[in-house]
Design an enzyme around this catalytic site. Structure first.
Site, mmCIF file in Angstrom:
data_model
loop_
_atom_site.group_PDB
_atom_site.id
_atom_site.type_symbol
_atom_site.label_atom_id
_atom_site.label_comp_id
_atom_site.label_asym_id
_atom_site.label_seq_id
_atom_site.Cartn_x
_atom_site.Cartn_y
_atom_site.Cartn_z
ATOM 1 N N ASN A 148 -5.669 54.408 5.866
ATOM 2 C CA ASN A 148 -6.125 55.271 4.513
ATOM 3 C C ASN A 148 -6.783 54.695 3.590
ATOM 4 O O ASN A 148 -7.492 55.179 2.689
ATOM 5 C CB ASN A 148 -4.920 56.085 3.970
ATOM 6 C CG ASN A 148 -3.656 55.293 3.730
ATOM 7 O OD1 ASN A 148 -3.137 54.707 4.530
ATOM 8 N ND2 ASN A 148 -3.400 55.499 2.582
ATOM 9 N N GLN A 178 -5.383 60.286 8.923
ATOM 10 C CA GLN A 178 -6.808 59.803 8.414
ATOM 11 C C GLN A 178 -7.634 59.986 9.589
ATOM 12 O O GLN A 178 -8.988 59.517 9.580
ATOM 13 C CB GLN A 178 -6.890 58.555 7.823
ATOM 14 C CG GLN A 178 -6.175 58.530 6.373
ATOM 15 C CD GLN A 178 -6.960 59.228 5.411
ATOM 16 O OE1 GLN A 178 -8.195 59.744 5.390
ATOM 17 N NE2 GLN A 178 -6.217 59.701 4.212
ATOM 18 N N SER A 198 -2.860 66.053 8.855
ATOM 19 C CA SER A 198 -2.748 66.754 7.649
ATOM 20 C C SER A 198 -4.007 67.849 7.335
ATOM 21 O O SER A 198 -4.838 67.019 7.378
ATOM 22 C CB SER A 198 -2.444 65.914 6.464
ATOM 23 O OG SER A 198 -2.238 66.843 5.327
ATOM 24 N N THR A 236 9.472 79.815 6.907
ATOM 25 C CA THR A 236 8.714 80.684 7.357
ATOM 26 C C THR A 236 7.359 80.261 7.566
ATOM 27 O O THR A 236 6.831 79.328 6.779
ATOM 28 C CB THR A 236 8.673 82.018 6.435
ATOM 29 O OG1 THR A 236 9.864 82.515 6.115
ATOM 30 C CG2 THR A 236 7.572 83.018 6.268
ATOM 31 N N CYS A 324 0.909 49.818 -10.889
ATOM 32 C CA CYS A 324 1.149 48.962 -12.025
ATOM 33 C C CYS A 324 2.673 48.743 -12.280
ATOM 34 O O CYS A 324 3.259 49.895 -12.766
ATOM 35 C CB CYS A 324 0.661 49.676 -13.342
ATOM 36 S SG CYS A 324 0.657 48.845 -14.848
HETATM 37 N N1 PLP Z 1 -0.578 59.401 6.184
HETATM 38 C C1 PLP Z 1 -1.566 59.213 5.957
HETATM 39 C C2 PLP Z 1 -2.348 57.967 6.530
HETATM 40 C C3 PLP Z 1 -2.384 59.503 4.619
HETATM 41 O O1 PLP Z 1 -3.401 59.229 4.305
HETATM 42 C C4 PLP Z 1 -1.617 60.581 3.891
HETATM 43 C C5 PLP Z 1 -2.358 61.336 2.631
HETATM 44 O O2 PLP Z 1 -1.896 61.068 1.572
HETATM 45 C C6 PLP Z 1 -0.357 60.999 4.386
HETATM 46 C C7 PLP Z 1 0.239 60.259 5.651
HETATM 47 C C8 PLP Z 1 0.255 62.265 3.824
HETATM 48 O O3 PLP Z 1 -0.007 63.553 3.890
HETATM 49 P P1 PLP Z 1 0.046 64.686 3.040
HETATM 50 O O4 PLP Z 1 -0.511 64.603 1.654
HETATM 51 O O5 PLP Z 1 -0.232 65.859 3.884
HETATM 52 O O6 PLP Z 1 1.698 64.804 2.833
#
Ligand code: PLP
Length: 394
Positions: A148, A178, A198, A236, A324
């Site tokens: 990501n 991603q 996602s 649900t 940070c």
């Molecule tokens: N895994 C990766 C590589 C992601 O970039 C993200 C996004 O932030 C997630 C998992 C988590 O996904 P979500 O925001 O749907 O919980």
């Protein structure tokens, strides 16, 4: 005017996905688990969406489990495998926190990566072999499809060979959150036992995830209750979100070949433009090593937090991944694992392109980033003109 260069954090929803949701928010709001006709209609919408998602993923509809987000899918894969099989969970050091922290929570093993952020296959083989020699079983190995932060791509066929050879009983999971915009998922799914997606990363709504359990259930559920999703994920159904997810995924799949070409050109224009306007802009990965929408650079003489502050003031949305902690800037765990020097990593900037990105976005992005970096460099040594906002990551 907002210039949105943060698609990896969340992509704008596709209009078609929004339209597809509306009837299920307004009129067909019944609980899909109910027994009356309206409930059955909602259930049919969920099941049709499952078929459509499965077609894009190249898996059986029954192997698709709808969850509440990518984080939940990742947690379910790892915790579900550890609970069912015992043994050690393993992942590389550059995983998203939704994987890395779960593996660490279960006392798992974290392996190194190469300079491009891909799992080090030799080290993976050695660590799996050492665990076997110590008489320890491995329940799951989790290796992300696309990173990501920097956009690197793992060779999951090669990962699978290593896992099958050195930990034959382990499940292989990939966080493909991603990947949907850039990789044909039909080429990814066959290599793994479990795959997470996602919806908000590819133009669907926030709050819908997918976990593919390739070949049927082999992990424990995370959420127990009403027994939805064939006892694999109680709760649900988010009917509207699931319907919109299927629409967004199909569109992403259909557009992918042309979008990969279009966005690679725009990404190159963005990075070339910055490098022409400024000295000391280092592209973190070679373009051949990353997905088309990823423009990750490290910029000399600035700190990401300050740069993001100025970009935010100018309505340019981008990201970094620095924390940070205790007042001291810590570079991202991904860049640290890749061996990017600390000083360089402090100037990280992630710009991520996607389906709404235009030439205007790229041109404005270059102008605003160049002006902000120049301003920061001009102020270097004098009192700080601004302060950043802490952790920025996704
Ligand atoms: N895994 C990766 C590589 C992601 O970039 C993200 C996004 O932030 C997630 C998992 C988590 O996904 P979500 O925001 O749907 O919980």
């Amino acid at each position: 005017m907002v210039t949105y260069l943060d698609h990896a954090a969340s992509a704008p929803m596709r209009d078609e996905a929004i339209e597809a949701m509306l009837p299920y928010l307004r009129d067909q709001y019944a609980n899909p688990s109910g027994s009356h006709r309206f409930a059955r209609q909602a259930r049919q919408a969920v099941d049709e969406s499952r078929d459509r998602v499965a077609a894009v993923l190249g898996c059986r509809p029954n192997d698709v489990v709808f969850t509440g987000c990518g984080t939940e899918s990742d947690n379910m894969a790892i915790t579900g495998a550890v609970q069912r099989h015992g043994g050690v969970a393993v992942c590389p050091a550059v995983e998203h926190h939704a994987v890395l922290e779960v593996v660490e929570h279960h006392g798992g093993t974290v392996v190194g990566v190469d300079a491009a952020g891909r799992v080090d296959l030799d080290e993976l083989a050695t660590r799996l072999g050492a665990l076997a020699d110590a008489g320890r079983t491995v329940s799951i190995v989790s290796v992300m499809a696309v990173n990501n932060e920097v956009g690197s791509v793992n060779d999951l066929a090669a990962v699978r060979r290593v896992v099958r050879r050195h930990a034959p009983d382990a499940l292989l999971h990939t966080d493909a959150v991603q990947a949907a915009s850039w990789l044909d998922l039909r080429q990814v799914t066959p290599h793994v036992d479990l795959l997470s997606l996602s919806a908000h990363k590819f133009g669907g709504p926030k709050g819908v995830g997918v976990l593919v359990e390739n070949g049927g259930p082999r992990i424990d559920p995370l959420l127990i209750g009403g027994g939805q999703e064939r006892e694999r994920r109680s709760g649900t159904h988010n009917t509207a979100g699931i319907v919109a997810t299927a629409v967004a995924l199909e569109l992403t799949d259909a557009d992918r070949p042309t979008e990969n070409d279009r966005l690679a050109l725009l990404r190159d224009q963005l990075v070339d433009g910055l490098q022409a306007a400024l000295d000391g802009v280092h592209e973190t990965l070679a373009r051949s090593e990353k997905v088309a929408g990823s423009a990750h650079v490290c910029i000399d003489g600035i700190e990401s937090e300050s740069l993001l502050f100025l970009l935010d003031e100018a309505d340019v949305c981008a990201s970094a991944a620095s924390a940070c902690a205790s007042g001291a800037m810590e570079p991202s765990h991904v860049l640290a694992a890749m061996g990017v020097p600390h000083e360089r990593a402090l100037g990280a900037l992630r710009m991520s392109l996607g389906h709404t990105t235009t030439v205007d976005d790229v041109e404005r992005g270059v102008d605003v980033v160049a002006a902000a970096v120049t301003r920061l460099r001009d102020h270097a040594g004098s009192a700080p003109v601004l302060s950043g906002s802490g952790r920025v990551s996704s």
